[in-house]
Design a protein around this motif. Structure first.
Motif, PDB file in Angstrom:
ATOM      1  N   ARG A  49       0.830  -1.208   0.000  1.00  0.00           N
ATOM      2  CA  ARG A  49       0.000   0.000   0.000  1.00  0.00           C
ATOM      3  C   ARG A  49       0.866   1.259   0.000  1.00  0.00           C
ATOM      4  O   ARG A  49       0.511   2.266  -0.618  1.00  0.00           O
ATOM      5  N   LEU A  50       1.989   1.211   0.677  1.00  0.00           N
ATOM      6  CA  LEU A  50       2.858   2.382   0.737  1.00  0.00           C
ATOM      7  C   LEU A  50       3.589   2.621  -0.578  1.00  0.00           C
ATOM      8  O   LEU A  50       3.937   3.763  -0.892  1.00  0.00           O
ATOM      9  N   VAL A  51       3.835   1.550  -1.327  1.00  0.00           N
ATOM     10  CA  VAL A  51       4.586   1.692  -2.586  1.00  0.00           C
ATOM     11  C   VAL A  51       3.656   1.599  -3.784  1.00  0.00           C
ATOM     12  O   VAL A  51       4.107   1.312  -4.898  1.00  0.00           O
ATOM     13  N   SER A  52       2.370   1.864  -3.588  1.00  0.00           N
ATOM     14  CA  SER A  52       1.417   1.775  -4.699  1.00  0.00           C
ATOM     15  C   SER A  52       1.771   2.678  -5.880  1.00  0.00           C
ATOM     16  O   SER A  52       1.505   2.299  -7.030  1.00  0.00           O
ATOM     17  N   PRO A  53       2.385   3.868  -5.694  1.00  0.00           N
ATOM     18  CA  PRO A  53       2.743   4.668  -6.877  1.00  0.00           C
ATOM     19  C   PRO A  53       3.712   3.964  -7.809  1.00  0.00           C
ATOM     20  O   PRO A  53       3.518   3.976  -9.028  1.00  0.00           O
ATOM     21  N   ILE A  54       4.751   3.334  -7.269  1.00  0.00           N
ATOM     22  CA  ILE A  54       5.715   2.667  -8.141  1.00  0.00           C
ATOM     23  C   ILE A  54       5.105   1.412  -8.745  1.00  0.00           C
ATOM     24  O   ILE A  54       5.438   1.030  -9.879  1.00  0.00           O
ATOM     25  N   LEU A  55       4.185   0.769  -8.042  1.00  0.00           N
ATOM     26  CA  LEU A  55       3.491  -0.383  -8.619  1.00  0.00           C
ATOM     27  C   LEU A  55       2.645   0.051  -9.812  1.00  0.00           C
ATOM     28  O   LEU A  55       2.575  -0.661 -10.820  1.00  0.00           O
ATOM     29  N   ALA A  56       2.002   1.207  -9.700  1.00  0.00           N
ATOM     30  CA  ALA A  56       1.200   1.721 -10.810  1.00  0.00           C
ATOM     31  C   ALA A  56       2.083   2.049 -12.007  1.00  0.00           C
ATOM     32  O   ALA A  56       1.730   1.763 -13.157  1.00  0.00           O
ATOM     33  N   VAL A  57       3.237   2.651 -11.750  1.00  0.00           N
ATOM     34  CA  VAL A  57       4.154   2.992 -12.844  1.00  0.00           C
ATOM     35  C   VAL A  57       4.654   1.736 -13.546  1.00  0.00           C
ATOM     36  O   VAL A  57       4.647   1.643 -14.771  1.00  0.00           O
ATOM     37  N   VAL A  58       5.087   0.752 -12.779  1.00  0.00           N
ATOM     38  CA  VAL A  58       5.600  -0.489 -13.358  1.00  0.00           C
ATOM     39  C   VAL A  58       4.508  -1.225 -14.123  1.00  0.00           C
ATOM     40  O   VAL A  58       4.731  -1.735 -15.230  1.00  0.00           O
ATOM     41  N   GLY A  59       3.315  -1.302 -13.543  1.00  0.00           N
ATOM     42  CA  GLY A  59       2.216  -1.969 -14.238  1.00  0.00           C
ATOM     43  C   GLY A  59       1.845  -1.275 -15.534  1.00  0.00           C
ATOM     44  O   GLY A  59       1.593  -1.926 -16.552  1.00  0.00           O
ATOM     45  N   LEU A  60       1.816   0.051 -15.527  1.00  0.00           N
ATOM     46  CA  LEU A  60       1.481   0.801 -16.735  1.00  0.00           C
ATOM     47  C   LEU A  60       2.530   0.607 -17.817  1.00  0.00           C
ATOM     48  O   LEU A  60       2.198   0.340 -18.981  1.00  0.00           O
ATOM     49  N   LEU A  61       3.801   0.728 -17.455  1.00  0.00           N
ATOM     50  CA  LEU A  61       4.862   0.555 -18.445  1.00  0.00           C
ATOM     51  C   LEU A  61       4.888  -0.863 -18.997  1.00  0.00           C
ATOM     52  O   LEU A  61       5.128  -1.078 -20.194  1.00  0.00           O
ATOM     53  N   SER A  62       4.637  -1.835 -18.129  1.00  0.00           N
ATOM     54  CA  SER A  62       4.616  -3.225 -18.588  1.00  0.00           C
ATOM     55  C   SER A  62       3.454  -3.459 -19.540  1.00  0.00           C
ATOM     56  O   SER A  62       3.609  -4.130 -20.572  1.00  0.00           O
ATOM     57  N   PHE A  63       2.293  -2.922 -19.226  1.00  0.00           N
ATOM     58  CA  PHE A  63       1.118  -3.106 -20.092  1.00  0.00           C
ATOM     59  C   PHE A  63       1.346  -2.457 -21.456  1.00  0.00           C
ATOM     60  O   PHE A  63       1.074  -3.065 -22.492  1.00  0.00           O
ATOM     61  N   ILE A  64       1.855  -1.222 -21.464  1.00  0.00           N
ATOM     62  CA  ILE A  64       2.074  -0.523 -22.730  1.00  0.00           C
ATOM     63  C   ILE A  64       3.110  -1.248 -23.574  1.00  0.00           C
ATOM     64  O   ILE A  64       2.932  -1.450 -24.784  1.00  0.00           O
ATOM     65  N   GLY A  65       4.228  -1.641 -22.938  1.00  0.00           N
ATOM     66  CA  GLY A  65       5.283  -2.316 -23.688  1.00  0.00           C
ATOM     67  C   GLY A  65       4.853  -3.655 -24.248  1.00  0.00           C
ATOM     68  O   GLY A  65       5.230  -4.019 -25.372  1.00  0.00           O
ATOM     69  N   THR A  66       4.051  -4.397 -23.492  1.00  0.00           N
ATOM     70  CA  THR A  66       3.606  -5.715 -23.947  1.00  0.00           C
ATOM     71  C   THR A  66       2.484  -5.619 -24.968  1.00  0.00           C
ATOM     72  O   THR A  66       2.425  -6.395 -25.919  1.00  0.00           O
ATOM     73  N   PHE A  67       1.593  -4.666 -24.788  1.00  0.00           N
ATOM     74  CA  PHE A  67       0.434  -4.536 -25.675  1.00  0.00           C
ATOM     75  C   PHE A  67       0.864  -4.203 -27.102  1.00  0.00           C
ATOM     76  O   PHE A  67       0.231  -4.651 -28.065  1.00  0.00           O
ATOM     77  N   GLY A  68       1.935  -3.443 -27.254  1.00  0.00           N
ATOM     78  CA  GLY A  68       2.385  -3.068 -28.590  1.00  0.00           C
ATOM     79  C   GLY A  68       3.635  -3.785 -29.057  1.00  0.00           C
ATOM     80  O   GLY A  68       4.194  -3.405 -30.101  1.00  0.00           O
ATOM     81  N   GLU A  69       4.098  -4.798 -28.321  1.00  0.00           N
ATOM     82  CA  GLU A  69       5.327  -5.502 -28.702  1.00  0.00           C
ATOM     83  C   GLU A  69       5.104  -6.341 -29.962  1.00  0.00           C
ATOM     84  O   GLU A  69       4.042  -6.946 -30.129  1.00  0.00           O
TER      85      GLU A  69
END
Length: 308
Positions: free
Chosen positions: A220-240
């Protein structure tokens, strides 16, 4: 800007007579261009560079003729024929395949990377520093360099475990997870270190174990970095494209990037209107996810991981 100047030297003079306030509206002429004007010019140029291609693709997707040459005059013809034709193709099957692969990879990357980063941040064990250095060095080489090796490994594994061989969605997800684990672990490791260890110690005094601390407090305390990592992973994988093109062969298992490439591979007879409509719809999940996670991303960049 306002400047206060002293106009009278007599101390017994009224305050209004001793000081005068001069209002400066800001730089003018050549000074304004050197300090402020060039920034507006650069901003306008960047907006044009970003917006014009987007408008061109949207115009091409709405053009019933289905050609790029007919879209030189933006929105000269408007119709929904290209979007209707998408329902008669494999587009939505490719869309679902990409969405499932990207979502699964993003969730797996966040969970695996978070667990690894928590272990490196909170535990002290032999080889810890060497493992972190190895993760950093391995990520210096792009995953594209290992495409041939990945294909050969999947061929070999497929003889024993077919579900992890070539033309397998699960195998493609495993490749994505392996390639993204190192850099994301190192990224989250630095963010985990900003969480005070006193929080862990207080939870241990209350009887919480490492699993409870990780799942109920740290995440819960590190939710911002989890959101960043999840977003970057989704974008990179969706268009790979390259790895998906190498691993998948069946038309019903292709991702959206590979499927759209098949439409655009024929330079003379390519259905550019259909391709443009598919590209426009493919951008919708990324935009929606970015808008949904924007508050977490901004919070992570400005406030850090702990408030108090």
């Amino acid at each position: 800007m306002s400047v206060v100047t002293k106009t009278a030297s007599r101390e017994d003079a009224p305050l209004a007579d001793r000081y005068r306030i001069r209002h400066d509206a800001g730089p003018r002429g050549a000074r304004w261009w050197t300090e402020v004007g060039w920034r507006h010019l650069v901003g306008i140029v960047m907006v044009v560079i970003c917006v014009v291609p987007l408008l061109y693709v949207i115009s091409a997707s709405l053009n019933p003729s289905g050609t790029f040459t007919g879209s030189n005059r933006l929105f000269s013809e408007v119709g929904w024929n290209n979007y209707a034709e998408l329902f008669e193709s494999r587009y939505w099957q490719w869309f679902v395949n990409s969405f499932v692969i990207a979502t699964t990879t993003a969730i797996g990357t966040v969970l695996m990377g978070g667990a690894a980063a928590y272990a490196f941040s909170r535990f002290r064990f032999s080889g810890r520093r060497a493992a972190l250095t190895t993760l950093l060095l391995v990520q210096m080489f792009p995953q594209m360099l290992a495409v041939v090796a990945v294909f050969l490994v999947l061929l070999t594994i497929g003889d024993v475990i077919p579900v992890l061989g070539t033309n397998s969605t699960l195998a493609l997800i495993a490749v994505y997870l392996g390639g993204a684990l190192g850099v994301n672990t190192f990224l989250m490791y630095g963010f985990f270190n900003t969480v005070p260890r006193e929080i862990d110690e207080a939870a241990k005094i209350d009887g919480a174990g490492h699993a409870q601390i990780f799942w109920t407090i740290i995440l819960r305390l590190v939710s911002p970095i989890l959101a960043v990592v999840g977003l970057l992973s989704f974008i990179g994988t969706f268009g790979e494209f390259i790895i998906a093109k190498t691993v998948l062969q069946s038309p019903d298992r292709l991702t959206l990037a590979v499927g759209l490439y098949q439409w655009a591979s024929d330079e003379r007879n390519a259905p550019w209107g259909l391709f443009s409509a598919g590209a426009v719809l493919a951008a919708v999940p990324v935009v929606v996810l970015f808008l949904f996670l924007q508050k977490y991303i901004v919070g992570g960049l400005t406030s850090g991981s702990v408030k108090g």
